[in-house]
Design a protein around this motif. Structure first.
Motif, PDB file in Angstrom:
ATOM      1  N   GLY A  48       0.808  -1.213   0.000  1.00  0.00           N
ATOM      2  CA  GLY A  48       0.000   0.000   0.000  1.00  0.00           C
ATOM      3  C   GLY A  48       0.842   1.264   0.000  1.00  0.00           C
ATOM      4  O   GLY A  48       0.438   2.287  -0.560  1.00  0.00           O
ATOM      5  N   ILE A  49       2.021   1.212   0.632  1.00  0.00           N
ATOM      6  CA  ILE A  49       2.919   2.369   0.607  1.00  0.00           C
ATOM      7  C   ILE A  49       3.329   2.673  -0.823  1.00  0.00           C
ATOM      8  O   ILE A  49       3.288   3.832  -1.276  1.00  0.00           O
ATOM      9  CB  ILE A  49       4.157   2.102   1.488  1.00  0.00           C
ATOM     10  CG1 ILE A  49       3.737   1.912   2.951  1.00  0.00           C
ATOM     11  CG2 ILE A  49       5.163   3.238   1.371  1.00  0.00           C
ATOM     12  CD1 ILE A  49       4.884   1.545   3.863  1.00  0.00           C
ATOM     13  N   ALA A  50       3.737   1.647  -1.551  1.00  0.00           N
ATOM     14  CA  ALA A  50       4.118   1.849  -2.951  1.00  0.00           C
ATOM     15  C   ALA A  50       2.929   2.300  -3.790  1.00  0.00           C
ATOM     16  O   ALA A  50       3.068   3.130  -4.694  1.00  0.00           O
ATOM     17  CB  ALA A  50       4.713   0.560  -3.511  1.00  0.00           C
ATOM     18  N   SER A  69      -5.630  12.056   0.218  1.00  0.00           N
ATOM     19  CA  SER A  69      -4.541  11.667  -0.681  1.00  0.00           C
ATOM     20  C   SER A  69      -4.492  12.423  -1.993  1.00  0.00           C
ATOM     21  O   SER A  69      -3.396  12.618  -2.534  1.00  0.00           O
ATOM     22  CB  SER A  69      -4.608  10.156  -0.954  1.00  0.00           C
ATOM     23  OG  SER A  69      -5.817   9.815  -1.615  1.00  0.00           O
ATOM     24  N   PRO A  70      -5.616  12.877  -2.602  1.00  0.00           N
ATOM     25  CA  PRO A  70      -5.467  13.613  -3.863  1.00  0.00           C
ATOM     26  C   PRO A  70      -4.643  14.893  -3.738  1.00  0.00           C
ATOM     27  O   PRO A  70      -4.101  15.373  -4.741  1.00  0.00           O
ATOM     28  CB  PRO A  70      -6.927  13.929  -4.233  1.00  0.00           C
ATOM     29  CG  PRO A  70      -7.719  12.835  -3.625  1.00  0.00           C
ATOM     30  CD  PRO A  70      -7.028  12.558  -2.320  1.00  0.00           C
ATOM     31  N   MET A  80       4.860  10.351  -6.996  1.00  0.00           N
ATOM     32  CA  MET A  80       5.982  10.060  -7.871  1.00  0.00           C
ATOM     33  C   MET A  80       5.921  10.898  -9.136  1.00  0.00           C
ATOM     34  O   MET A  80       6.945  11.356  -9.633  1.00  0.00           O
ATOM     35  CB  MET A  80       5.991   8.576  -8.237  1.00  0.00           C
ATOM     36  CG  MET A  80       7.150   8.147  -9.118  1.00  0.00           C
ATOM     37  SD  MET A  80       7.137   6.368  -9.432  1.00  0.00           S
ATOM     38  CE  MET A  80       5.621   6.177 -10.345  1.00  0.00           C
ATOM     39  N   GLY A  81       4.713  11.154  -9.686  1.00  0.00           N
ATOM     40  CA  GLY A  81       4.607  11.850 -10.942  1.00  0.00           C
ATOM     41  C   GLY A  81       4.844  13.342 -10.844  1.00  0.00           C
ATOM     42  O   GLY A  81       5.165  13.983 -11.832  1.00  0.00           O
ATOM     43  N   THR A 119       0.422   6.253  -7.310  1.00  0.00           N
ATOM     44  CA  THR A 119      -0.854   6.613  -7.910  1.00  0.00           C
ATOM     45  C   THR A 119      -1.234   8.042  -7.549  1.00  0.00           C
ATOM     46  O   THR A 119      -0.631   8.667  -6.668  1.00  0.00           O
ATOM     47  CB  THR A 119      -1.967   5.655  -7.432  1.00  0.00           C
ATOM     48  OG1 THR A 119      -2.036   5.687  -5.993  1.00  0.00           O
ATOM     49  CG2 THR A 119      -1.684   4.239  -7.892  1.00  0.00           C
ATOM     50  N   ARG A 120      -2.283   8.526  -8.225  1.00  0.00           N
ATOM     51  CA  ARG A 120      -2.773   9.874  -7.982  1.00  0.00           C
ATOM     52  C   ARG A 120      -4.286   9.892  -8.165  1.00  0.00           C
ATOM     53  O   ARG A 120      -4.852   9.015  -8.802  1.00  0.00           O
ATOM     54  CB  ARG A 120      -2.111  10.881  -8.940  1.00  0.00           C
ATOM     55  CG  ARG A 120      -0.606  10.927  -8.844  1.00  0.00           C
ATOM     56  CD  ARG A 120       0.030  11.721  -9.969  1.00  0.00           C
ATOM     57  NE  ARG A 120      -0.118  13.148  -9.791  1.00  0.00           N
ATOM     58  CZ  ARG A 120       0.421  14.058 -10.609  1.00  0.00           C
ATOM     59  NH1 ARG A 120       1.135  13.662 -11.649  1.00  0.00           N
ATOM     60  NH2 ARG A 120       0.245  15.341 -10.383  1.00  0.00           N
ATOM     61  N   GLY A 121      -4.953  10.886  -7.587  1.00  0.00           N
ATOM     62  CA  GLY A 121      -6.381  11.061  -7.786  1.00  0.00           C
ATOM     63  C   GLY A 121      -7.210   9.942  -7.184  1.00  0.00           C
ATOM     64  O   GLY A 121      -6.994   9.485  -6.065  1.00  0.00           O
ATOM     65  N   TRP A 122      -8.184   9.491  -7.981  1.00  0.00           N
ATOM     66  CA  TRP A 122      -9.105   8.468  -7.488  1.00  0.00           C
ATOM     67  C   TRP A 122      -8.419   7.124  -7.277  1.00  0.00           C
ATOM     68  O   TRP A 122      -8.876   6.317  -6.456  1.00  0.00           O
ATOM     69  CB  TRP A 122     -10.273   8.317  -8.469  1.00  0.00           C
ATOM     70  CG  TRP A 122     -11.255   9.435  -8.362  1.00  0.00           C
ATOM     71  CD1 TRP A 122     -11.393  10.489  -9.210  1.00  0.00           C
ATOM     72  CD2 TRP A 122     -12.218   9.626  -7.328  1.00  0.00           C
ATOM     73  NE1 TRP A 122     -12.387  11.329  -8.772  1.00  0.00           N
ATOM     74  CE2 TRP A 122     -12.916  10.825  -7.625  1.00  0.00           C
ATOM     75  CE3 TRP A 122     -12.557   8.911  -6.190  1.00  0.00           C
ATOM     76  CZ2 TRP A 122     -13.941  11.314  -6.805  1.00  0.00           C
ATOM     77  CZ3 TRP A 122     -13.584   9.400  -5.372  1.00  0.00           C
ATOM     78  CH2 TRP A 122     -14.246  10.580  -5.686  1.00  0.00           C
TER      79      TRP A 122
END
Length: 235
Positions: free
Chosen positions: A73-75, A161-162, A167-168, A80-83
Motif C-alpha cells: 500500500g505504501i508503494a 490523498s489527492p 511520484m509523478g 498513484t494519484r487522484g481516485w
C-alpha cells in the motif's frame, strides 16, 4: 506541479501517513512470529505434561499477509494519484478491518482450545489438552495496534490523498515550452534534449523578443509591399 509547491502541512501529513503504514505493516509482521497462546498436553501413564506454544501464524495467517499488503500500500499511494489513491486507501482500511477481525476470532477461548487440540491430534497417540490455553497479551496487542494504524492511514488516504505529492509530480513540466536560441547545430540538439523549443522567439540581449517579422523592430526588413517598385529601365 513540483513537490516544492506543496505546503509544509500537506507534506507532513503525507509523510506521517507513510510512516504509519510502515509501522502498521511492521507490527503485523512482527506479531505473526510472537507467541500468542500456551497450553499443555497430557498422555496416559507417568508422563509429565508437555507444554505447547502457538504463535500468531499458527492461529491465523491474516497478520502476516495483511502486513505485506500494507507495505504494498505504501508503494501504491506513492505511485498513484487522484481516485486511484482513494481506492488504495480504501483497500488499506479494509485490510486493517480484516486484520482486527482475524485477531479477535483467533484469540477467543474456543478458538485457542481448538488450536491446541489440533496440535495434540498432530502429535498422535492419546495426548489430550490438560487445561484451557493461556493467552499471551503482547502478540495480539501488536497485531491489533497494527490493524488500527492501517484503518486510520487508509481512511486518511481516502480523504486527503489527492492533495498529496507523489511520484509523478517531480517529473511534471510547465505547459508552455521555454524559448531558446540555437546558434549551432549542437545547441539545437541540447535545447531539444532539455525540453526547450528552439523554434520559439528567444529573448535578445536587451530582454526583448527577437522576431524578424516584428514591425516595431528597427532591424526588421521592410515588407515587400512597402518597397518601391524598380523601374523597368534598371532591369
Amino acid at each position: 506541479m513540483s513537490s516544492s509547491t506543496f505546503s509544509p502541512r500537506v507534506r507532513r501529513e503525507y509523510g506521517l501517513t507513510m510512516l504509519g503504514l510502515a509501522a502498521a505493516a511492521g507490527l503485523l509482521l512482527a506479531a505473526a512470529g510472537q507467541q500468542w497462546a500456551t497450553g499443555q498436553l497430557t498422555a496416559p501413564g507417568p508422563v509429565p505434561p508437555v507444554p505447547v506454544a502457538l504463535t500468531g501464524a499458527d492461529l491465523t495467517g491474516a497478520p502476516s499477509g495483511i502486513g505485506w499488503a500494507g507495505l504494498a500500500g505504501i508503494a501504491g499511494l506513492y505511485a498513484t494519484r487522484g481516485w486511484a489513491r482513494r481506492l488504495v486507501g480504501a483497500l488499506v482500511a479494509a485490510g486493517g478491518v480484516l486484520a482486527l477481525s482475524a485477531v479477535w476470532g483467533a484469540t477467543r477461548p474456543g478458538a485457542l482450545l481448538e488450536a491446541v487440540t489440533e496440535n495434540a491430534t498432530d502429535a498422535g497417540g492419546a495426548a489430550q489438552v490438560a487445561a484451557a490455553p493461556h493467552l499471551a497479551a503482547l502478540g495480539p496487542a501488536m497485531a491489533a495496534g497494527g490493524a488500527v494504524l492501517l484503518v486510520l492511514a487508509g481512511l486518511l488516504a481516502m480523504v486527503r490523498s489527492p492533495a498529496w505529492p507523489g511520484m509523478g509530480t517531480r517529473y511534471d513540466r510547465d505547459a508552455a515550452p521555454r524559448a531558446t536560441r540555437a546558434e549551432t547545430p549542437a545547441d539545437l540538439w541540447k535545447s531539444l534534449d532539455a525540453g526547450d523549443d528552439p523554434t520559439l522567439d528567444a529573448p535578445g540581449d536587451d530582454g526583448r523578443s527577437v522576431n524578424p517579422a516584428d514591425p516595431g523592430d528597427a532591424t526588421a526588413p521592410a515588407s515587400l509591399a512597402a518597397r518601391p517598385a524598380e523601374s523597368k529601365e534598371n532591369l
